[in-house]
Design an enzyme around this catalytic site. Structure first.
Site, PDB file in Angstrom:
ATOM      1  N   SER A 134     -42.998  47.891  -9.026  1.00 25.48           N
ATOM      2  CA  SER A 134     -42.318  47.453 -10.244  1.00 25.48           C
ATOM      3  C   SER A 134     -42.210  45.930 -10.214  1.00 25.48           C
ATOM      4  O   SER A 134     -42.239  45.324  -9.125  1.00 25.48           O
ATOM      5  CB  SER A 134     -40.910  48.064 -10.253  1.00 25.48           C
ATOM      6  OG  SER A 134     -40.061  47.342 -11.111  1.00 25.48           O
ATOM      7  N   TYR A 157     -32.949  49.113  -6.018  1.00 27.67           N
ATOM      8  CA  TYR A 157     -34.299  49.462  -6.469  1.00 27.67           C
ATOM      9  C   TYR A 157     -35.275  48.309  -6.160  1.00 27.67           C
ATOM     10  O   TYR A 157     -36.356  48.530  -5.609  1.00 27.67           O
ATOM     11  CB  TYR A 157     -34.214  49.731  -7.973  1.00 27.67           C
ATOM     12  CG  TYR A 157     -35.492  50.047  -8.696  1.00 27.67           C
ATOM     13  CD1 TYR A 157     -35.945  51.360  -8.798  1.00 27.67           C
ATOM     14  CD2 TYR A 157     -36.223  49.045  -9.337  1.00 27.67           C
ATOM     15  CE1 TYR A 157     -37.093  51.654  -9.510  1.00 27.67           C
ATOM     16  CE2 TYR A 157     -37.368  49.330 -10.048  1.00 27.67           C
ATOM     17  CZ  TYR A 157     -37.814  50.631 -10.140  1.00 27.67           C
ATOM     18  OH  TYR A 157     -38.955  50.918 -10.854  1.00 27.67           O
TER      19      TYR A 157
HETATM   20  N1  NAP Z   1     -40.351  53.320 -16.488  1.00 26.52           N
HETATM   21  C1  NAP Z   1     -40.645  52.050 -16.270  1.00 26.52           C
HETATM   22  O1  NAP Z   1     -40.545  51.174 -17.146  1.00 26.52           O
HETATM   23  C2  NAP Z   1     -41.135  51.631 -14.899  1.00 26.52           C
HETATM   24  C3  NAP Z   1     -41.447  50.270 -14.692  1.00 26.52           C
HETATM   25  C4  NAP Z   1     -41.928  49.894 -13.459  1.00 26.52           C
HETATM   26  C5  NAP Z   1     -42.103  50.829 -12.454  1.00 26.52           C
HETATM   27  N2  NAP Z   1     -41.785  52.140 -12.682  1.00 26.52           N
HETATM   28  C6  NAP Z   1     -42.018  53.098 -11.605  1.00 26.52           C
HETATM   29  O2  NAP Z   1     -42.757  54.203 -12.109  1.00 26.52           O
HETATM   30  C7  NAP Z   1     -42.517  55.344 -11.279  1.00 26.52           C
HETATM   31  C8  NAP Z   1     -42.239  56.559 -12.134  1.00 26.52           C
HETATM   32  O3  NAP Z   1     -41.015  56.363 -12.792  1.00 26.52           O
HETATM   33  P1  NAP Z   1     -40.761  56.904 -14.276  1.00 26.52           P
HETATM   34  O4  NAP Z   1     -40.410  55.733 -15.086  1.00 26.52           O
HETATM   35  O5  NAP Z   1     -41.857  57.799 -14.667  1.00 26.52           O
HETATM   36  O6  NAP Z   1     -39.399  57.690 -14.024  1.00 26.52           O
HETATM   37  P2  NAP Z   1     -38.917  59.158 -14.447  1.00 26.52           P
HETATM   38  O7  NAP Z   1     -39.521  59.597 -15.722  1.00 26.52           O
HETATM   39  O8  NAP Z   1     -37.430  59.122 -14.349  1.00 26.52           O
HETATM   40  O9  NAP Z   1     -39.521  60.042 -13.274  1.00 26.52           O
HETATM   41  C9  NAP Z   1     -39.079  59.902 -11.960  1.00 26.52           C
HETATM   42  C10 NAP Z   1     -39.648  61.044 -11.152  1.00 26.52           C
HETATM   43  O10 NAP Z   1     -39.206  60.910  -9.802  1.00 26.52           O
HETATM   44  C11 NAP Z   1     -38.690  62.159  -9.374  1.00 26.52           C
HETATM   45  N3  NAP Z   1     -37.647  61.931  -8.376  1.00 26.52           N
HETATM   46  C12 NAP Z   1     -36.638  61.033  -8.432  1.00 26.52           C
HETATM   47  N4  NAP Z   1     -35.861  61.142  -7.337  1.00 26.52           N
HETATM   48  C13 NAP Z   1     -36.411  62.132  -6.579  1.00 26.52           C
HETATM   49  C14 NAP Z   1     -36.075  62.709  -5.326  1.00 26.52           C
HETATM   50  N5  NAP Z   1     -35.003  62.317  -4.627  1.00 26.52           N
HETATM   51  N6  NAP Z   1     -36.847  63.714  -4.866  1.00 26.52           N
HETATM   52  C15 NAP Z   1     -37.924  64.147  -5.559  1.00 26.52           C
HETATM   53  N7  NAP Z   1     -38.305  63.618  -6.735  1.00 26.52           N
HETATM   54  C16 NAP Z   1     -37.549  62.626  -7.236  1.00 26.52           C
HETATM   55  C17 NAP Z   1     -38.155  62.827 -10.632  1.00 26.52           C
HETATM   56  O11 NAP Z   1     -38.191  64.224 -10.488  1.00 26.52           O
HETATM   57  P3  NAP Z   1     -36.889  65.167 -10.464  1.00 26.52           P
HETATM   58  O12 NAP Z   1     -35.877  64.584 -11.374  1.00 26.52           O
HETATM   59  O13 NAP Z   1     -37.436  66.499 -10.870  1.00 26.52           O
HETATM   60  O14 NAP Z   1     -36.475  65.144  -9.029  1.00 26.52           O
HETATM   61  C18 NAP Z   1     -39.203  62.387 -11.663  1.00 26.52           C
HETATM   62  O15 NAP Z   1     -40.301  63.273 -11.662  1.00 26.52           O
HETATM   63  C19 NAP Z   1     -41.373  54.946 -10.350  1.00 26.52           C
HETATM   64  O16 NAP Z   1     -41.887  54.574  -9.095  1.00 26.52           O
HETATM   65  C20 NAP Z   1     -40.768  53.734 -11.035  1.00 26.52           C
HETATM   66  O17 NAP Z   1     -40.141  52.879 -10.110  1.00 26.52           O
HETATM   67  C21 NAP Z   1     -41.297  52.557 -13.883  1.00 26.52           C
END
Ligand code: NAP
Length: 260
Positions: A144, A157
């Site tokens: 990120s 984070y």
């Molecule tokens: N969204 C953005 O703007 C953004 C920007 C930069 C980077 N990112 C990165 O992109 C990646 C995906 O994030 P996202 O935005 O797609 O978030 P999201 O929609 O909230 O998805 C997060 C995923 O992580 C899983 N998760 C979280 N904690 C967990 C745990 N303790 N054990 C197992 N699974 C876990 C959740 O599954 P469950 O809830 O089913 O456990 C969910 O499938 C992350 O690495 C995030 O840091 C996102």
């Protein structure tokens, strides 16, 4: 593509979009991990429509729990007969929301963020290493811009992602001669549950749909990216395409995009 791929955080957001696109690309076995089994099963159902020949393995597990990590590895290796080609460390935790200042972060939340975002990618990479060496595989760590910018309230984070970036580079340097590539990808702002929880006052419609940022992940999982390691790629920039795709592939891709 015919590969075996494991995606942590495959129940929603970017992980779900990756699962669907890897299936579309002809992934043979797709293991998706998350805590919410119902959500994983819905993704499994979607995958079955996109690619009936892809075998999906849903693994309900908490990445912050060491025994769950053991189970993820055992179940995946048993299903893939010891052959994992691609590990995508995508799942992330923010800790508490609204995001607290570091001074207000509880010790427990801080540890849990590091366990999910940093320790789990370390343990999974280590435990899958024999299989990844065998397949000359690919590890993709999702990072990120919070790893590089000191945004107030993103301390847990941001610290976890900064450490993940450095760990990516060190794994890459150590595994280069063994043919395993390790890269990180910053997907950029996306409209997902994580981002909406972190910044509830902003308009999520301004952020990308996760389905639109998957190209670089498909590239890094494919043999086309053999030899590309230790890099930090930006999913929403075209720089990685210009840098890594051959002029021929770039022309084909641009032509396909114009017809989409
Ligand atoms: N969204 C953005 O703007 C953004 C920007 C930069 C980077 N990112 C990165 O992109 C990646 C995906 O994030 P996202 O935005 O797609 O978030 P999201 O929609 O909230 O998805 C997060 C995923 O992580 C899983 N998760 C979280 N904690 C967990 C745990 N303790 N054990 C197992 N699974 C876990 C959740 O599954 P469950 O809830 O089913 O456990 C969910 O499938 C992350 O690495 C995030 O840091 C996102």
């Amino acid at each position: 593509m015919g590969k075996s791929i494991l995606i942590t955080g495959g129940s929603q957001g970017l992980g779900r979009a990756l699962a669907i696109d890897y299936a579309r690309e002809g992934c043979k076995i797709l293991a998706i991990v998350g805590r919410n089994l119902d959500a994983l099963r819905k993704v499994e159902e979607e995958i079955s429509h996109v690619s009936p020949e892809t075998e999906t393995l849903t693994i309900s597990a908490d990445l912050a729990v060491p025994q769950d990590l053991e189970r993820i590895v055992a179940v995946t290796l048993s299903k893939t007969l010891g052959n994992l080609d691609v590990l995508v460390n995508n799942a992330s935790s923010l800790g508490a929301t609204p995001l607290p200042l570091l001074a207000d972060f509880t010790d427990g939340d801080f540890v849990k963020v590091l366990q999910t975002n940093l320790i789990a990618p370390f343990v999974l990479t280590k435990k899958f290493l024999p299989s990844l060496i065998e397949s000359m595989g690919s590890v993709i760590n999702v990072t990120s811009d919070a790893s590089r910018n000191a945004y107030p309230r993103w301390g847990g984070y941001g610290a976890s992602k900064a450490a993940l970036d450095m760990m990516t580079r060190i794994w890459a340097a150590e595994l280069n001669e063994l043919g395993v590539r390790v890269n990180s990808v910053d997907p950029g702002d996306m409209n997902t549950a994580l981002h909406r929880a972190a910044e509830p006052d902003l308009d999520p419609k301004l952020w990308a749909d996760p389905a639109d940022v998957t190209d670089v992940f498909v590239y890094l999982a494919s043999d086309e990216s053999a030899g590309v390691t230790g890099k930090r790629l930006l999913a929403q920039s075209r720089e990685w395409m210009a840098q890594f795709l051959s002029p021929h592939r770039l022309t084909i891709r641009n032509r396909a995009r114009r017809h989409e």
